[in-house]
Design a protein around this motif. Structure first.
Motif, short mmCIF file in Angstrom:
data_model
loop_
_atom_site.label_atom_id
_atom_site.label_comp_id
_atom_site.label_asym_id
_atom_site.label_seq_id
_atom_site.Cartn_x
_atom_site.Cartn_y
_atom_site.Cartn_z
N PHE A 22 0.87 -1.33 0.07
CA PHE A 22 0.06 -0.09 0.15
C PHE A 22 0.98 1.16 0.07
O PHE A 22 0.66 2.23 -0.94
CB PHE A 22 -0.90 0.20 1.26
N GLU A 23 1.65 1.21 0.92
CA GLU A 23 2.81 2.53 0.99
C GLU A 23 3.73 2.46 -0.14
O GLU A 23 4.09 3.78 -0.73
CB GLU A 23 3.47 2.40 2.09
N LYS A 24 4.04 1.60 -0.85
CA LYS A 24 5.10 1.71 -1.93
C LYS A 24 4.20 2.03 -3.26
O LYS A 24 4.94 2.54 -4.32
CB LYS A 24 5.53 0.17 -2.28
N ASN A 25 3.04 1.78 -3.34
CA ASN A 25 2.13 2.33 -4.60
C ASN A 25 0.96 3.03 -4.27
O ASN A 25 -0.29 2.77 -4.82
CB ASN A 25 1.54 0.74 -4.97
N MET A 26 1.11 4.38 -3.43
CA MET A 26 0.30 5.33 -3.25
C MET A 26 -0.55 6.00 -4.54
O MET A 26 -1.60 6.33 -4.34
CB MET A 26 0.81 6.35 -2.38
N ASN A 27 -0.02 5.57 -5.79
CA ASN A 27 -0.73 6.05 -6.87
C ASN A 27 -2.03 5.35 -7.20
O ASN A 27 -3.03 6.01 -7.72
CB ASN A 27 0.19 6.08 -8.28
N ARG A 28 -2.03 4.07 -6.54
CA ARG A 28 -3.30 3.31 -6.91
C ARG A 28 -4.59 3.74 -5.78
O ARG A 28 -5.53 3.26 -6.05
CB ARG A 28 -2.89 1.79 -6.43
N HIS A 29 -4.24 4.63 -4.77
CA HIS A 29 -5.17 4.75 -3.86
C HIS A 29 -5.05 6.04 -2.99
O HIS A 29 -4.81 6.00 -1.92
CB HIS A 29 -5.34 3.68 -2.81
N GLU A 30 -4.88 7.08 -3.75
CA GLU A 30 -4.54 8.61 -3.07
C GLU A 30 -5.67 8.96 -2.46
O GLU A 30 -6.80 8.40 -2.47
CB GLU A 30 -4.22 9.30 -4.33
N GLY A 31 -5.31 9.46 -1.21
CA GLY A 31 -6.15 10.09 -0.21
C GLY A 31 -6.77 8.88 0.58
O GLY A 31 -7.43 9.19 1.60
N LEU A 32 -6.39 7.62 0.53
CA LEU A 32 -6.63 6.57 1.49
C LEU A 32 -5.78 6.40 2.64
O LEU A 32 -4.81 6.72 2.38
CB LEU A 32 -6.94 5.17 0.88
N GLN A 33 -6.13 6.04 3.80
CA GLN A 33 -5.24 5.84 4.99
C GLN A 33 -5.45 4.33 5.42
O GLN A 33 -6.48 3.69 5.67
CB GLN A 33 -5.77 6.77 6.34
N TRP A 34 -3.83 3.90 5.43
CA TRP A 34 -3.80 2.62 5.84
C TRP A 34 -4.72 2.29 7.16
O TRP A 34 -5.17 1.10 7.25
CB TRP A 34 -2.45 2.13 5.87
N THR A 35 -4.41 3.10 7.98
CA THR A 35 -5.13 2.68 9.39
C THR A 35 -6.68 2.32 9.26
O THR A 35 -7.02 1.25 9.91
CB THR A 35 -4.83 3.72 10.35
#
Length: 186
Positions: A22-35
């Motif tokens: 998730f952290e390596k590919n932030m372009n796939r899910h901009e604006g989303l938070q892992w928590t």
């Protein structure tokens, strides 16, 4: 522990893997938070088992959407090529049963159902391709419209010449370079 439950160690390892991707590919899910995603996953351990199966077969699942109306995250297989552990399968059980010789071990639809995921639709496959370049050497079965399936066919996609192609084949065909990509709502 049943066969569809993960141990605490397996859950922790999977969550770490998913978070790193998730952290390596932030372009796939901009604006989303892992928590937020992790909390949703921890509240739906059956979905963790499906994600574990996606990971174990080489799918490299990652979050690609959040649907606020349904409060659901969508995971797709984001491996560069069609997942290695899901290749050499014909489309569905009907096609498998129709084969006279050299039946594959299983089918895309059976395997997806066992894993608790769905094959990507054509729309989802094209959407995935907006996030990167996938299936440059392989191809992936996708959900086939009933009209095509009733006539014995099934459809698959790949990316060649910087273009996404939609093809057809007999549903009973299978190739070492064709697998399937899945999606999972959490």
């Amino acid at each position: 522990m049943t066969n569809k439950e993960l141990s605490v160690e397996q859950r922790e390892e999977l969550l770490q893997t998913l978070q790193a991707r998730f952290e390596k590919n932030m372009n796939r899910h901009e604006g989303l938070q892992w928590t937020n995603i992790q909390a949703k996953l921890e509240a739906n351990v059956d979905k963790l088992w499906s994600l574990h199966e996606m990971e174990a077969t080489g799918g490299e699942p990652d979050v690609v959407h959040y649907h606020p109306n349904s409060d659901e995250y969508m995971f797709y297989d984001c491996s560069a090529e069609s997942p290695k552990g899901r290749r050499s399968v014909c489309y569905d059980r009907e096609a498998w049963e129709a084969r006279k010789n050299h039946k594959p071990e299983t089918t895309a639809m059976d395997m997806a159902a066992e894993m608790g995921i769905e094959l990507l639709t054509e729309e989802q496959y094209r959407e995935l391709q907006q996030l990167g370049k996938f299936d440059l050497k392989t191809s992936s079965w996708i959900q086939t419209p009933e009209k095509i399936r009733k006539l014995g066919g099934a459809i698959f996609c790949d990316r060649r010449y910087d273009t996404i192609f939609l093809y057809h084949n007999g549903a009973d065909s299978y190739y070492a370079a064709r697998g399937f990509r899945g999606s999972l709502k959490v």
